[in-house]
Write a protein that holds these residues in place. Structure first.
Motif, mmCIF file in Angstrom:
data_model
loop_
_atom_site.group_PDB
_atom_site.id
_atom_site.type_symbol
_atom_site.label_atom_id
_atom_site.label_comp_id
_atom_site.label_asym_id
_atom_site.label_seq_id
_atom_site.Cartn_x
_atom_site.Cartn_y
_atom_site.Cartn_z
ATOM 1 N N LEU A 1 31.427 43.098 50.922
ATOM 2 C CA LEU A 1 31.227 41.981 49.996
ATOM 3 C C LEU A 1 31.097 42.418 48.536
ATOM 4 C CD1 LEU A 1 28.665 39.789 51.981
ATOM 5 C CD2 LEU A 1 31.041 39.258 51.511
ATOM 6 N N LYS A 2 31.185 43.695 48.267
ATOM 7 C CA LYS A 2 30.937 44.203 46.914
ATOM 8 C C LYS A 2 31.855 43.556 45.880
ATOM 9 C CE LYS A 2 30.144 48.277 44.182
ATOM 10 N NZ LYS A 2 29.890 49.693 44.206
ATOM 11 N N GLU A 3 33.096 43.345 46.228
ATOM 12 C CA GLU A 3 34.054 42.728 45.296
ATOM 13 C C GLU A 3 33.584 41.328 44.911
ATOM 14 O OE1 GLU A 3 36.784 39.566 44.968
ATOM 15 O OE2 GLU A 3 36.381 40.270 46.979
ATOM 16 N N ARG A 4 33.115 40.555 45.889
ATOM 17 C CA ARG A 4 32.637 39.197 45.599
ATOM 18 C C ARG A 4 31.362 39.234 44.767
ATOM 19 N NH1 ARG A 4 33.298 36.180 51.365
ATOM 20 N NH2 ARG A 4 35.541 36.453 51.572
ATOM 21 N N VAL A 5 30.478 40.153 45.101
ATOM 22 C CA VAL A 5 29.232 40.292 44.346
ATOM 23 C C VAL A 5 29.552 40.605 42.885
ATOM 24 C CG1 VAL A 5 27.162 41.703 44.044
ATOM 25 C CG2 VAL A 5 27.851 40.994 46.335
ATOM 26 N N LEU A 6 30.447 41.532 42.669
ATOM 27 C CA LEU A 6 30.833 41.916 41.307
ATOM 28 C C LEU A 6 31.439 40.724 40.563
ATOM 29 C CD1 LEU A 6 31.051 44.166 39.228
ATOM 30 C CD2 LEU A 6 33.179 44.885 40.318
ATOM 31 N N PHE A 7 32.290 39.960 41.235
ATOM 32 C CA PHE A 7 32.903 38.793 40.599
ATOM 33 C C PHE A 7 31.838 37.775 40.201
ATOM 34 C CE2 PHE A 7 34.506 34.462 40.803
ATOM 35 C CZ PHE A 7 35.487 34.507 39.832
ATOM 36 N N HIS A 8 30.940 37.420 41.132
ATOM 37 C CA HIS A 8 29.926 36.404 40.830
ATOM 38 C C HIS A 8 28.944 36.885 39.765
ATOM 39 C CE1 HIS A 8 31.358 33.583 43.746
ATOM 40 N NE2 HIS A 8 31.297 34.486 44.711
ATOM 41 N N MET B 1 32.753 43.862 30.499
ATOM 42 C CA MET B 1 32.686 45.149 31.182
ATOM 43 C C MET B 1 32.822 44.974 32.705
ATOM 44 S SD MET B 1 29.466 47.754 31.441
ATOM 45 C CE MET B 1 28.650 46.620 32.547
ATOM 46 N N LEU B 2 32.135 43.970 33.252
ATOM 47 C CA LEU B 2 32.152 43.753 34.699
ATOM 48 C C LEU B 2 33.511 43.267 35.206
ATOM 49 C CD1 LEU B 2 28.622 42.140 35.010
ATOM 50 C CD2 LEU B 2 29.315 44.364 35.934
ATOM 51 N N PHE B 3 34.149 42.360 34.456
ATOM 52 C CA PHE B 3 35.476 41.891 34.881
ATOM 53 C C PHE B 3 36.488 43.040 34.832
ATOM 54 C CE2 PHE B 3 34.055 37.450 33.766
ATOM 55 C CZ PHE B 3 34.128 36.982 35.061
ATOM 56 N N ASN B 4 36.379 43.894 33.819
ATOM 57 C CA ASN B 4 37.257 45.067 33.763
ATOM 58 C C ASN B 4 37.021 45.984 34.958
ATOM 59 O OD1 ASN B 4 39.079 44.983 31.575
ATOM 60 N ND2 ASN B 4 37.352 45.187 30.171
ATOM 61 N N LYS B 5 35.769 46.188 35.309
ATOM 62 C CA LYS B 5 35.438 47.023 36.467
ATOM 63 C C LYS B 5 36.002 46.404 37.749
ATOM 64 C CE LYS B 5 31.493 49.025 38.979
ATOM 65 N NZ LYS B 5 32.270 50.135 39.449
#
Length: 160
Positions: free
Chosen positions: A102-109, A125-129
């Motif tokens: 779920l890390k990808e979803r966590v990062l997106f939210h 920074m987070l969207f780039n990551k």
């Protein structure tokens, strides 16, 4: 000669069993999963009660705890109250330290919530990551849109 056979065998096994460590799901406890699913079901009909039930769950296996916290973060986020939004940000930030599916979803939210709260530098920074680490993610198109929006806001702030 034997080393070549070893690598061929390993390659065959990986292809045959379609091993992909990024999609590996850690082991969980069936009872814990049932409790979690029950609390999630309650949260769909009564978010406040669902939050209470999720918060009361304890002694869960690591991955079940991770999923519980992800759902809590989403529920906090939907409340749209400042204190709940702050809780969601804290939950997402803690979840980013784990490397689960779920890390990808966590990062997106987490990035999206930062953007909505006006923290454009962090959101940028987070969207780039997210786009760098998960370029083929289902959320990539949305992430690109939000990234463009944050870039525009950051340029406008710098021009002022």
């Amino acid at each position: 000669m034997q080393l070549r056979h070893f690598f061929a065998l390993v390659t065959f096994i990986l292809i045959f069993f379609q091993c992909d460590s990024s999609k590996a799901v850690p082991l969980t406890n069936a009872d814990s999963e049932i409790k979690l699913k029950k609390a999630i079901t309650v949260s769909k009909y009564d978010p406040t009660r669902g939050i209470s039930e999720l918060e009361s769950l304890s002694n869960l296996p690591d991955y079940t705890e991770y999923k519980k916290n992800y759902v809590l973060g989403r529920l906090y986020e939907k409340c749209k109250k400042k204190e709940q939004t702050d809780k969601a940000l804290n939950v997402y930030e803690k979840l980013l330290n784990k490397n689960y599916p779920l890390k990808e979803r966590v990062l997106f939210h987490y990035a999206e919530l930062n953007a909505k709260n006006g923290n454009d530098k962090k959101a940028f920074m987070l969207f780039n990551k997210l786009l760098r680490d998960f370029p083929y993610s289902p959320t990539a198109p949305q992430a690109k849109y939000y990234l463009a929006q944050t870039q525009i806001r950051l340029r406008l702030d710098n021009a002022a």
